[in-house]
Design a protein around this motif. Structure first.
Motif, mmCIF file in Angstrom:
data_model
loop_
_atom_site.group_PDB
_atom_site.id
_atom_site.type_symbol
_atom_site.label_atom_id
_atom_site.label_comp_id
_atom_site.label_asym_id
_atom_site.label_seq_id
_atom_site.Cartn_x
_atom_site.Cartn_y
_atom_site.Cartn_z
ATOM 1 N N HIS A 87 0.969 -1.153 0.193
ATOM 2 C CA HIS A 87 0.030 -0.087 0.027
ATOM 3 C C HIS A 87 1.076 1.040 -0.037
ATOM 4 O O HIS A 87 0.689 2.252 -0.873
ATOM 5 C CB HIS A 87 -0.906 -0.143 1.142
ATOM 6 C CG HIS A 87 -1.818 1.072 1.341
ATOM 7 N ND1 HIS A 87 -2.816 1.470 0.415
ATOM 8 C CD2 HIS A 87 -1.774 2.201 2.107
ATOM 9 C CE1 HIS A 87 -3.472 2.570 0.882
ATOM 10 N NE2 HIS A 87 -2.923 2.988 1.994
ATOM 11 N N GLU A 88 2.075 1.390 0.879
ATOM 12 C CA GLU A 88 2.696 2.503 0.888
ATOM 13 C C GLU A 88 3.421 2.652 -0.427
ATOM 14 O O GLU A 88 3.724 3.696 -0.877
ATOM 15 C CB GLU A 88 3.980 2.263 1.865
ATOM 16 C CG GLU A 88 3.294 2.357 3.404
ATOM 17 C CD GLU A 88 4.167 1.862 4.584
ATOM 18 O OE1 GLU A 88 5.432 1.543 4.216
ATOM 19 O OE2 GLU A 88 3.980 1.895 5.753
ATOM 20 N N ASP A 89 3.937 1.541 -1.146
ATOM 21 C CA ASP A 89 4.621 1.596 -2.475
ATOM 22 C C ASP A 89 3.563 2.125 -3.537
ATOM 23 O O ASP A 89 3.970 2.976 -4.360
ATOM 24 C CB ASP A 89 5.255 0.218 -2.912
ATOM 25 C CG ASP A 89 6.251 -0.094 -2.221
ATOM 26 O OD1 ASP A 89 6.676 0.548 -1.430
ATOM 27 O OD2 ASP A 89 6.469 -1.479 -1.910
ATOM 28 N N VAL A 90 2.543 1.670 -3.553
ATOM 29 C CA VAL A 90 1.173 2.145 -4.302
ATOM 30 C C VAL A 90 1.045 3.721 -4.307
ATOM 31 O O VAL A 90 1.077 4.480 -5.272
ATOM 32 C CB VAL A 90 0.093 1.314 -4.353
ATOM 33 C CG1 VAL A 90 -1.052 2.215 -4.999
ATOM 34 C CG2 VAL A 90 0.322 0.183 -4.823
ATOM 35 N N GLU A 91 0.888 4.230 -2.999
ATOM 36 C CA GLU A 91 0.868 5.627 -2.553
ATOM 37 C C GLU A 91 2.104 6.323 -3.243
ATOM 38 O O GLU A 91 1.663 7.343 -3.778
ATOM 39 C CB GLU A 91 0.817 5.966 -0.954
ATOM 40 C CG GLU A 91 -0.339 5.248 -0.403
ATOM 41 C CD GLU A 91 -1.541 6.196 -0.611
ATOM 42 O OE1 GLU A 91 -1.310 7.306 -1.002
ATOM 43 O OE2 GLU A 91 -2.749 5.663 -0.944
ATOM 44 N N ASN A 92 3.133 5.813 -3.246
ATOM 45 C CA ASN A 92 4.400 6.593 -3.717
ATOM 46 C C ASN A 92 4.352 6.719 -5.119
ATOM 47 O O ASN A 92 4.836 7.655 -5.812
ATOM 48 C CB ASN A 92 5.641 5.904 -3.057
ATOM 49 C CG ASN A 92 5.976 6.095 -1.839
ATOM 50 O OD1 ASN A 92 5.431 7.014 -1.068
ATOM 51 N ND2 ASN A 92 6.737 5.283 -1.096
ATOM 52 N N LEU A 93 4.138 5.530 -5.788
ATOM 53 C CA LEU A 93 3.823 5.476 -7.218
ATOM 54 C C LEU A 93 2.892 6.169 -7.795
ATOM 55 O O LEU A 93 3.022 6.928 -8.780
ATOM 56 C CB LEU A 93 3.477 3.973 -7.633
ATOM 57 C CG LEU A 93 3.644 3.692 -9.020
ATOM 58 C CD1 LEU A 93 4.813 3.795 -9.754
ATOM 59 C CD2 LEU A 93 3.041 2.335 -9.420
ATOM 60 N N GLY A 94 1.686 6.498 -7.016
ATOM 61 C CA GLY A 94 0.532 7.426 -7.576
ATOM 62 C C GLY A 94 1.088 8.734 -7.503
ATOM 63 O O GLY A 94 0.823 9.550 -8.362
ATOM 64 N N GLY A 95 1.837 9.372 -6.723
ATOM 65 C CA GLY A 95 2.446 10.676 -6.783
ATOM 66 C C GLY A 95 3.410 10.713 -8.045
ATOM 67 O O GLY A 95 3.364 11.879 -8.808
ATOM 68 N N LYS A 96 4.202 9.560 -8.395
ATOM 69 C CA LYS A 96 4.931 9.753 -9.416
ATOM 70 C C LYS A 96 4.293 10.013 -10.709
ATOM 71 O O LYS A 96 4.496 10.575 -11.666
ATOM 72 C CB LYS A 96 5.864 8.626 -9.566
ATOM 73 C CG LYS A 96 6.905 8.758 -8.392
ATOM 74 C CD LYS A 96 7.900 7.469 -8.429
ATOM 75 C CE LYS A 96 9.003 7.601 -7.248
ATOM 76 N NZ LYS A 96 9.501 6.244 -7.185
ATOM 77 N N ILE A 97 3.028 9.291 -10.868
ATOM 78 C CA ILE A 97 2.189 9.066 -11.901
ATOM 79 C C ILE A 97 1.456 10.423 -12.001
ATOM 80 O O ILE A 97 1.246 10.829 -13.336
ATOM 81 C CB ILE A 97 1.534 7.918 -11.756
ATOM 82 C CG1 ILE A 97 1.966 6.437 -11.914
ATOM 83 C CG2 ILE A 97 0.029 7.972 -12.725
ATOM 84 C CD1 ILE A 97 1.089 5.265 -11.753
ATOM 85 N N ASP A 98 1.061 11.073 -11.144
ATOM 86 C CA ASP A 98 0.492 12.434 -11.049
ATOM 87 C C ASP A 98 1.630 13.400 -11.758
ATOM 88 O O ASP A 98 0.901 14.249 -12.533
ATOM 89 C CB ASP A 98 0.115 12.972 -9.665
ATOM 90 C CG ASP A 98 -1.096 12.362 -9.093
ATOM 91 O OD1 ASP A 98 -1.901 11.630 -9.925
ATOM 92 O OD2 ASP A 98 -1.455 12.210 -7.927
ATOM 93 N N LYS A 99 2.936 13.358 -11.283
ATOM 94 C CA LYS A 99 3.910 14.027 -12.011
ATOM 95 C C LYS A 99 3.894 13.972 -13.482
ATOM 96 O O LYS A 99 3.956 15.083 -14.227
ATOM 97 C CB LYS A 99 5.110 14.067 -11.190
ATOM 98 C CG LYS A 99 5.032 14.617 -9.675
ATOM 99 C CD LYS A 99 6.399 14.176 -9.201
ATOM 100 C CE LYS A 99 6.486 14.787 -7.673
ATOM 101 N NZ LYS A 99 7.731 14.332 -7.062
ATOM 102 N N ILE A 100 4.173 12.796 -13.901
ATOM 103 C CA ILE A 100 4.125 12.318 -15.096
ATOM 104 C C ILE A 100 2.976 12.993 -16.001
ATOM 105 O O ILE A 100 3.010 13.354 -17.058
ATOM 106 C CB ILE A 100 4.251 10.832 -15.447
ATOM 107 C CG1 ILE A 100 5.518 10.454 -14.819
ATOM 108 C CG2 ILE A 100 4.145 10.403 -16.970
ATOM 109 C CD1 ILE A 100 5.766 8.824 -14.794
ATOM 110 N N TYR A 101 1.699 12.772 -15.371
ATOM 111 C CA TYR A 101 0.528 13.249 -15.935
ATOM 112 C C TYR A 101 0.688 14.529 -16.216
ATOM 113 O O TYR A 101 0.207 15.219 -17.371
ATOM 114 C CB TYR A 101 -0.681 12.629 -14.978
ATOM 115 C CG TYR A 101 -2.085 13.408 -15.487
ATOM 116 C CD1 TYR A 101 -2.829 12.815 -16.669
ATOM 117 C CD2 TYR A 101 -2.898 14.614 -14.806
ATOM 118 C CE1 TYR A 101 -3.927 13.668 -16.812
ATOM 119 C CE2 TYR A 101 -3.696 15.303 -14.997
ATOM 120 C CZ TYR A 101 -4.351 14.698 -16.156
ATOM 121 O OH TYR A 101 -5.541 15.291 -16.430
#
Length: 64
Positions: free
Chosen positions: A30-44
Protein backbone atom coordinates in the motif's frame (compact mmCIF):
# COMPACT_ATOMS: atom_id res chain seq x y z
CA UNK A 1 10.19 -29.48 4.93
CA UNK A 2 6.78 -28.25 6.16
CA UNK A 3 4.64 -30.11 8.64
CA UNK A 4 1.29 -31.12 7.14
CA UNK A 5 -1.77 -30.19 9.25
CA UNK A 6 -3.78 -33.30 10.19
CA UNK A 7 -7.08 -31.89 11.46
CA UNK A 8 -9.45 -29.21 10.24
CA UNK A 9 -8.48 -27.06 13.22
CA UNK A 10 -4.80 -27.30 12.28
CA UNK A 11 -5.65 -26.35 8.69
CA UNK A 12 -7.60 -23.31 9.87
CA UNK A 13 -4.79 -22.21 12.19
CA UNK A 14 -2.28 -22.69 9.38
CA UNK A 15 -4.39 -20.59 6.99
CA UNK A 16 -4.85 -17.91 9.65
CA UNK A 17 -1.06 -17.59 9.93
CA UNK A 18 -0.77 -17.15 6.16
CA UNK A 19 -3.57 -14.57 6.07
CA UNK A 20 -2.08 -12.50 8.90
CA UNK A 21 1.27 -12.61 7.09
CA UNK A 22 -0.40 -11.35 3.92
CA UNK A 23 -1.99 -8.47 5.83
CA UNK A 24 1.43 -7.44 7.13
CA UNK A 25 2.92 -7.59 3.63
CA UNK A 26 0.03 -5.60 2.13
CA UNK A 27 0.92 -2.63 4.32
CA UNK A 28 4.22 -2.26 2.48
CA UNK A 29 2.51 -2.72 -0.89
CA UNK A 30 0.00 0.00 0.00
CA UNK A 31 2.81 2.41 0.84
CA UNK A 32 4.55 1.62 -2.46
CA UNK A 33 1.33 2.23 -4.40
CA UNK A 34 0.87 5.56 -2.63
CA UNK A 35 4.40 6.62 -3.61
CA UNK A 36 3.89 5.41 -7.17
CA UNK A 37 0.65 7.40 -7.39
CA UNK A 38 2.55 10.63 -6.74
CA UNK A 39 5.03 9.84 -9.50
CA UNK A 40 2.22 9.05 -11.93
CA UNK A 41 0.57 12.37 -11.08
CA UNK A 42 3.79 14.21 -11.93
CA UNK A 43 4.09 12.39 -15.26
CA UNK A 44 0.41 13.20 -15.97
CA UNK A 45 0.96 16.91 -15.41
CA UNK A 46 4.10 16.93 -17.57
CA UNK A 47 2.24 15.24 -20.44
CA UNK A 48 -0.71 17.60 -20.02
CA UNK A 49 1.63 20.60 -20.17
CA UNK A 50 3.37 19.26 -23.28
CA UNK A 51 0.02 18.64 -24.99
CA UNK A 52 -1.20 22.13 -24.06
CA UNK A 53 1.98 23.68 -25.44
CA UNK A 54 1.57 21.75 -28.69
CA UNK A 55 -2.02 22.94 -29.05
CA UNK A 56 -0.99 26.54 -28.45
CA UNK A 57 1.81 26.17 -30.99
CA UNK A 58 -0.63 24.87 -33.62
CA UNK A 59 -3.15 27.63 -32.88
CA UNK A 60 -0.40 30.25 -33.16
CA UNK A 61 0.62 28.84 -36.56
CA UNK A 62 -2.97 28.81 -37.77
CA UNK A 63 -3.88 32.33 -36.69
CA UNK A 64 -0.47 33.96 -36.61
Amino acid sequence: MAIEPKTTREHILSLYGHISGVKKNLKHVHEDVENLGGKIDKIYWVLLTVAGTAVLFVLERMFG
